[in-house]
Design a protein around this motif. Structure first.
Motif, short mmCIF file in Angstrom:
data_model
loop_
_atom_site.label_atom_id
_atom_site.label_comp_id
_atom_site.label_asym_id
_atom_site.label_seq_id
_atom_site.Cartn_x
_atom_site.Cartn_y
_atom_site.Cartn_z
N GLN A 91 -16.23 -22.58 -16.62
CA GLN A 91 -17.39 -21.90 -16.04
C GLN A 91 -17.97 -20.96 -17.08
OE1 GLN A 91 -15.40 -20.23 -12.62
NE2 GLN A 91 -15.07 -18.29 -13.63
N VAL A 93 -21.64 -18.01 -17.68
CA VAL A 93 -22.55 -17.08 -17.02
C VAL A 93 -23.99 -17.47 -17.33
CG1 VAL A 93 -23.22 -14.65 -16.82
CG2 VAL A 93 -20.82 -15.26 -17.16
N SER A 94 -24.82 -17.42 -16.29
CA SER A 94 -26.25 -17.73 -16.44
C SER A 94 -27.02 -16.51 -16.90
CB SER A 94 -26.83 -18.22 -15.10
OG SER A 94 -27.06 -17.11 -14.25
N TYR A 96 -28.92 -14.92 -15.26
CA TYR A 96 -29.00 -13.97 -14.14
C TYR A 96 -27.65 -13.33 -13.83
CZ TYR A 96 -33.41 -16.38 -13.67
OH TYR A 96 -34.64 -16.93 -13.93
N ASN A 97 -26.72 -13.43 -14.77
CA ASN A 97 -25.38 -12.86 -14.61
C ASN A 97 -24.58 -13.54 -13.49
OD1 ASN A 97 -24.77 -11.10 -16.62
ND2 ASN A 97 -25.28 -9.25 -15.46
N GLU A 98 -24.93 -14.77 -13.16
CA GLU A 98 -24.21 -15.51 -12.13
C GLU A 98 -23.25 -16.49 -12.82
OE1 GLU A 98 -27.60 -15.71 -8.67
OE2 GLU A 98 -27.67 -17.21 -10.26
N THR A 99 -22.08 -16.65 -12.23
CA THR A 99 -21.11 -17.59 -12.75
C THR A 99 -21.52 -19.01 -12.37
OG1 THR A 99 -19.36 -15.94 -12.57
CG2 THR A 99 -18.67 -18.25 -12.70
N VAL A 100 -21.56 -19.87 -13.36
CA VAL A 100 -21.89 -21.28 -13.15
C VAL A 100 -20.58 -22.07 -13.21
CG1 VAL A 100 -23.19 -23.28 -14.01
CG2 VAL A 100 -24.13 -20.96 -14.27
N GLU A 104 -21.89 -26.76 -10.07
CA GLU A 104 -23.26 -26.23 -10.07
C GLU A 104 -24.01 -26.51 -11.38
OE1 GLU A 104 -22.42 -22.37 -7.23
OE2 GLU A 104 -22.21 -22.16 -9.40
N GLN A 116 -26.29 -17.40 -20.57
CA GLN A 116 -26.31 -16.21 -21.42
C GLN A 116 -25.97 -16.59 -22.86
OE1 GLN A 116 -23.93 -12.95 -20.01
NE2 GLN A 116 -25.39 -12.43 -18.40
#
Length: 139
Positions: A91, A93-94, A96-100, A104, A116
Motif C-alpha cells: 500500500q 499514500v495518495s 490526499y494523504n489516503e492509504t491506497v 483500490e 505522494q
C-alpha cells in the motif's frame, strides 16, 4: 439492475487484449496504461482461478470462489492461485494523504489520482507487469 456475466473465455480474451494493449502502448496517459494493466492482471487471475477450479462460468463456482471472482483485490486473487507470497503489492499514500490498498489501485488510475511518491506507483506497476508476464506463461 442485472450484472453482466463473464465466463472463463471472456476473462482469457480480456487478459490477452489488455495485455497486448499495455505491451504496445506508445502514446497517451500513464494512468490509462496502468488501468489497462490492472484489468489485464485481474482478468488473467480470474481466468486462472476458473481453470484451476475446472469451471467455465462463475455460476458453477462455490460461494468462496464466487466471492473471490467478484473481488478487485490483487492480494485475494493471488492467494487463490497460491501466488500470494511471490508478488508483493504494498500500500502507499495518495496525494490526499489516503492509504491506497491493492484493491483500490485501479481507482487511483481510473480517477488519475497522484501518489505522494511516484516511485510507489512505479513499483506497483512493475509488480503487476511481473504478474502479467507470469500469467502469459500459465494461461
Amino acid at each position: 439492475m442485472a450484472k453482466l456475466r463473464a465466463d472463463r473465455r471472456n476473462y482469457r480474451k480480456a487478459f490477452t487484449t489488455h495485455a497486448n494493449a499495455y505491451d504496445n502502448w506508445n502514446v497517451g496517459s500513464d494512468n490509462s496504461r496502468r488501468l489497462l494493466l490492472c484489468y489485464c492482471v485481474e482478468c488473467g487471475l480470474k481466468c486462472l482461478i476458473m481453470i484451476n477450479d475446472r469451471i467455465f462460468e462463475v455460476a458453477q463456482a462455490n460461494e468462496e470462489t464466487k466471492a473471490v471472482l467478484g473481488s478487485h483485490d490483487f492480494k485475494i486473487l493471488l492467494k487463490k492461485v497460491n501466488q500470494a507470497g511471490n508478488y508483493i503489492l504494498n500500500q502507499f499514500v495518495s496525494e490526499y494523504n489516503e492509504t491506497v490498498i491493492p484493491s483500490e489501485y485501479h481507482q487511483l488510475c481510473r480517477y488519475a489520482i497522484a501518489p505522494q511518491n511516484t516511485n510507489d506507483v512505479k513499483k506497483f506497476e512493475r509488480t503487476l507487469t511481473e504478474i502479467k508476464e507470469w500469467l502469459k506463461e500459465v494461461i
